[in-house]
Design an enzyme around this catalytic site. Structure first.
Site, PDB file in Angstrom:
ATOM      1  N   GLU A   1     -18.841  13.813   1.082  1.00  0.00           N
ATOM      2  CA  GLU A   1     -20.091  13.971   1.833  1.00  0.00           C
ATOM      3  C   GLU A   1     -20.754  15.316   1.516  1.00  0.00           C
ATOM      4  O   GLU A   1     -21.918  15.509   1.838  1.00  0.00           O
ATOM      5  CB  GLU A   1     -19.841  13.828   3.336  1.00  0.00           C
ATOM      6  CG  GLU A   1     -19.490  12.410   3.756  1.00  0.00           C
ATOM      7  CD  GLU A   1     -20.643  11.408   3.594  1.00  0.00           C
ATOM      8  OE1 GLU A   1     -21.796  11.787   3.807  1.00  0.00           O
ATOM      9  OE2 GLU A   1     -20.353  10.254   3.227  1.00  0.00           O
TER      10      GLU A   1
ATOM     11  N   TYR B   1     -21.385  17.097   9.476  1.00  0.00           N
ATOM     12  CA  TYR B   1     -20.027  16.937   8.924  1.00  0.00           C
ATOM     13  C   TYR B   1     -19.994  17.408   7.468  1.00  0.00           C
ATOM     14  O   TYR B   1     -19.142  18.209   7.077  1.00  0.00           O
ATOM     15  CB  TYR B   1     -19.590  15.466   9.024  1.00  0.00           C
ATOM     16  CG  TYR B   1     -18.310  15.154   8.274  1.00  0.00           C
ATOM     17  CD1 TYR B   1     -17.073  15.507   8.794  1.00  0.00           C
ATOM     18  CD2 TYR B   1     -18.341  14.489   7.043  1.00  0.00           C
ATOM     19  CE1 TYR B   1     -15.895  15.227   8.103  1.00  0.00           C
ATOM     20  CE2 TYR B   1     -17.174  14.197   6.355  1.00  0.00           C
ATOM     21  CZ  TYR B   1     -15.949  14.569   6.889  1.00  0.00           C
ATOM     22  OH  TYR B   1     -14.787  14.286   6.194  1.00  0.00           O
TER      23      TYR B   1
ATOM     24  N   SER C   1     -14.642  16.652   1.528  1.00  0.00           N
ATOM     25  CA  SER C   1     -15.146  15.274   1.499  1.00  0.00           C
ATOM     26  C   SER C   1     -16.286  15.144   0.494  1.00  0.00           C
ATOM     27  O   SER C   1     -17.090  16.078   0.317  1.00  0.00           O
ATOM     28  CB  SER C   1     -15.658  14.918   2.899  1.00  0.00           C
ATOM     29  OG  SER C   1     -16.545  13.835   2.828  1.00  0.00           O
TER      30      SER C   1
HETATM   31  P1  NAP Z   1      -8.702  11.301  11.023  1.00  0.00           P
HETATM   32  O1  NAP Z   1      -7.941  10.023  11.011  1.00  0.00           O
HETATM   33  O2  NAP Z   1      -9.964  11.404  11.796  1.00  0.00           O
HETATM   34  O3  NAP Z   1      -7.708  12.454  11.542  1.00  0.00           O
HETATM   35  C1  NAP Z   1      -8.165  13.717  11.920  1.00  0.00           C
HETATM   36  C2  NAP Z   1      -7.002  14.522  12.477  1.00  0.00           C
HETATM   37  O4  NAP Z   1      -7.484  15.826  12.861  1.00  0.00           O
HETATM   38  C3  NAP Z   1      -6.344  13.909  13.715  1.00  0.00           C
HETATM   39  O5  NAP Z   1      -4.944  14.080  13.602  1.00  0.00           O
HETATM   40  C4  NAP Z   1      -6.895  14.781  14.848  1.00  0.00           C
HETATM   41  O6  NAP Z   1      -6.052  14.859  15.969  1.00  0.00           O
HETATM   42  C5  NAP Z   1      -6.934  16.138  14.145  1.00  0.00           C
HETATM   43  N1  NAP Z   1      -7.772  17.123  14.842  1.00  0.00           N
HETATM   44  C6  NAP Z   1      -9.094  17.013  15.112  1.00  0.00           C
HETATM   45  N2  NAP Z   1      -9.515  18.120  15.740  1.00  0.00           N
HETATM   46  C7  NAP Z   1      -8.445  18.944  15.875  1.00  0.00           C
HETATM   47  C8  NAP Z   1      -8.243  20.233  16.461  1.00  0.00           C
HETATM   48  N3  NAP Z   1      -9.228  20.907  17.050  1.00  0.00           N
HETATM   49  N4  NAP Z   1      -7.019  20.789  16.396  1.00  0.00           N
HETATM   50  C9  NAP Z   1      -5.994  20.111  15.830  1.00  0.00           C
HETATM   51  N5  NAP Z   1      -6.122  18.890  15.270  1.00  0.00           N
HETATM   52  C10 NAP Z   1      -7.335  18.309  15.303  1.00  0.00           C
HETATM   53  O7  NAP Z   1      -9.037  11.754   9.530  1.00  0.00           O
HETATM   54  P2  NAP Z   1      -8.433  11.200   8.129  1.00  0.00           P
HETATM   55  O8  NAP Z   1      -9.188   9.993   7.716  1.00  0.00           O
HETATM   56  O9  NAP Z   1      -6.953  11.169   8.213  1.00  0.00           O
HETATM   57  O10 NAP Z   1      -8.874  12.363   7.153  1.00  0.00           O
HETATM   58  C11 NAP Z   1      -8.061  13.520   6.957  1.00  0.00           C
HETATM   59  C12 NAP Z   1      -8.933  14.671   6.482  1.00  0.00           C
HETATM   60  O11 NAP Z   1      -9.553  14.319   5.260  1.00  0.00           O
HETATM   61  C13 NAP Z   1     -10.059  15.047   7.444  1.00  0.00           C
HETATM   62  O12 NAP Z   1     -10.263  16.436   7.350  1.00  0.00           O
HETATM   63  C14 NAP Z   1     -11.261  14.314   6.869  1.00  0.00           C
HETATM   64  O13 NAP Z   1     -12.465  14.934   7.240  1.00  0.00           O
HETATM   65  C15 NAP Z   1     -10.962  14.441   5.390  1.00  0.00           C
HETATM   66  N6  NAP Z   1     -11.529  13.392   4.557  1.00  0.00           N
HETATM   67  C16 NAP Z   1     -11.283  12.095   4.860  1.00  0.00           C
HETATM   68  C17 NAP Z   1     -11.821  11.100   4.057  1.00  0.00           C
HETATM   69  C18 NAP Z   1     -11.549   9.649   4.340  1.00  0.00           C
HETATM   70  O14 NAP Z   1     -12.223   8.809   3.730  1.00  0.00           O
HETATM   71  N7  NAP Z   1     -10.594   9.312   5.170  1.00  0.00           N
HETATM   72  C19 NAP Z   1     -12.593  11.450   2.930  1.00  0.00           C
HETATM   73  C20 NAP Z   1     -12.790  12.789   2.640  1.00  0.00           C
HETATM   74  C21 NAP Z   1     -12.240  13.768   3.453  1.00  0.00           C
HETATM   75  P3  NAP Z   1      -6.159  13.792  17.188  1.00  0.00           P
HETATM   76  O15 NAP Z   1      -5.300  12.631  16.775  1.00  0.00           O
HETATM   77  O16 NAP Z   1      -5.614  14.579  18.317  1.00  0.00           O
HETATM   78  O17 NAP Z   1      -7.606  13.414  17.344  1.00  0.00           O
END
Ligand code: NAP
Length: 326
Positions: free
Chosen positions: A126, A148, A124
């Site tokens: 961040e 984070y 990220s």
């Molecule tokens: P999100 O909607 O919060 O999805 C996170 C996923 O991780 C969910 O499927 C969640 O499952 C799963 N998860 C969490 N803890 C877990 C565990 N212990 N074991 C297995 N699965 C687990 O995030 P997103 O927006 O799609 O982002 C995807 C990735 O990109 C993340 O790593 C995020 O930090 C990174 N990222 C996102 C952004 C952004 O702007 N969206 C920017 C930079 C980086 P549940 O459904 O069961 O909770």
């Protein structure tokens, strides 16, 4: 034979977009889901019958090893994480377990089961935190300002480390914020577009927010998962910043979202100091030149269009939910 990919975090925003993208490319798509007392497959409901879902958890090393042995994927996309910054201040240890050490657990499973697997880590912006330069690129110094961000910095470096130590094809995509109608409702863009829809339809009057001056580089999630895939199709693994190169303030976002529904945000938004973070990141803007030149990647959705699409989707959903309730 079909190419086979495994997505951790398939129930999240990016997981849903990536699954759809890979299916369209004729991949066999496997998803890792963690056990919960009720299923939360909302975002992948329309694809469910096309996916193979398996239970495992980032906290459980053996479950990850067994999963890779069972699926034997060619590509692993590690999207799973505790991804909400405010929660990372409240649950810093758990955030570190999921978002930092979880990456090592997936990489260890790859090293043990099949070191030829190609690995994508969702890093990220961040990690840049209080960046000393703008825009930020792959060389910019990391100064994360939240548990984070610190966990994502660890995840980035451990991916680089497994590449250098064990020659694993590990790529880190340093992704700036990306949104969509599938974004979690606690994140500021979606919290806003959901509130706009509810205010417009008379179901809510107020939206409480924290820092309106924060500036971010916001893109469309569908574009960012394409970048992840492109990274794993190259001859050599590397790290790339994925960003639009534009920054906008929360205030600008409010103007667009409320304005699109014919509302004035000043009449509805209330600042709640409790929502301010112990330490915040004022501004982030990425330089994705490397991704453009090497991957041929470009964002396709401009910021105003992105926010308006989210408002439209929330209006449609809230209207339908209200109708269903009669
Ligand atoms: P999100 O909607 O919060 O999805 C996170 C996923 O991780 C969910 O499927 C969640 O499952 C799963 N998860 C969490 N803890 C877990 C565990 N212990 N074991 C297995 N699965 C687990 O995030 P997103 O927006 O799609 O982002 C995807 C990735 O990109 C993340 O790593 C995020 O930090 C990174 N990222 C996102 C952004 C952004 O702007 N969206 C920017 C930079 C980086 P549940 O459904 O069961 O909770």
């Amino acid at each position: 034979m079909k190419r086979r990919a495994l997505i951790t975090g398939i129930t999240g925003q990016d997981g849903a977009y990536l699954a759809e993208f890979l299916l369209a490319k004729d991949y066999e798509v496997h998803g890792m889901v963690r056990r919960s007392s009720t299923e939360n497959f909302e975002r992948i409901e329309h694809l469910h019958h096309l996916l193979a879902l398996h239970q495992a958890d980032l906290l459980d090393q053996l479950s990850l090893i067994n999963l890779l042995q069972e699926v034997r994927p060619r590509e692993v996309y590690n999207l799973a994480a505790q991804s909400f910054i405010p929660t990372s201040f409240q649950q810093p240890l758990l955030t570190g377990e999921f978002t930092a050490l979880g990456v090592t657990r997936v990489l260890e499973a790859i090293r043990l089961v099949d070191a030829e697997i190609r690995f994508f880590q969702a890093t990220s912006s961040e990690v840049f935190g209080n960046a000393r330069e703008e825009p930020q690129n792959e060389q910019t110094y990391f100064r994360p300002r939240s548990p984070y961000g610190a966990s994502k910095a660890y995840g980035h470096w451990i991916a680089v480390n497994y590449r250098e130590s064990y020659r694993i094809f590990a790529c880190s995509g340093i992704m700036f914020n990306h949104e969509s109608p599938l974004r979690g409702k606690e994140f500021v863009t979606r919290k806003t577009t959901d509130a706009v829809a509810r205010i417009k339809l008379g179901l809510q009057t107020e939206l409480t927010l924290g820092n309106l001056d924060a500036m971010r580089d916001w893109g469309f999630a569908g574009d960012y998962v394409r970048a992840a895939w492109l990274m794993l199709q190259q001859d050599a693994p590397d790290d790339y910043v994925i960003a639009t190169g534009e920054k906008h303030s929360v205030r600008e976002m409010l103007d667009i979202a409320f304005g699109h529904a014919g509302l004035n945000w000043q009449e509805h938004v209330r600042i709640d100091p409790k929502l301010l973070r112990p330490a915040d990141v004022n501004t982030l803007r990425g330089d994705a030149r490397k991704a453009r030149e090497i991957l041929g990647w470009r964002p396709t959705v401009a910021f105003p269009e992105l926010i308006r699409t989210m408002v439209d989707a929330d209006l449609e959903r809230v209207r339908k939910e209200a109708g269903d309730r009669g």
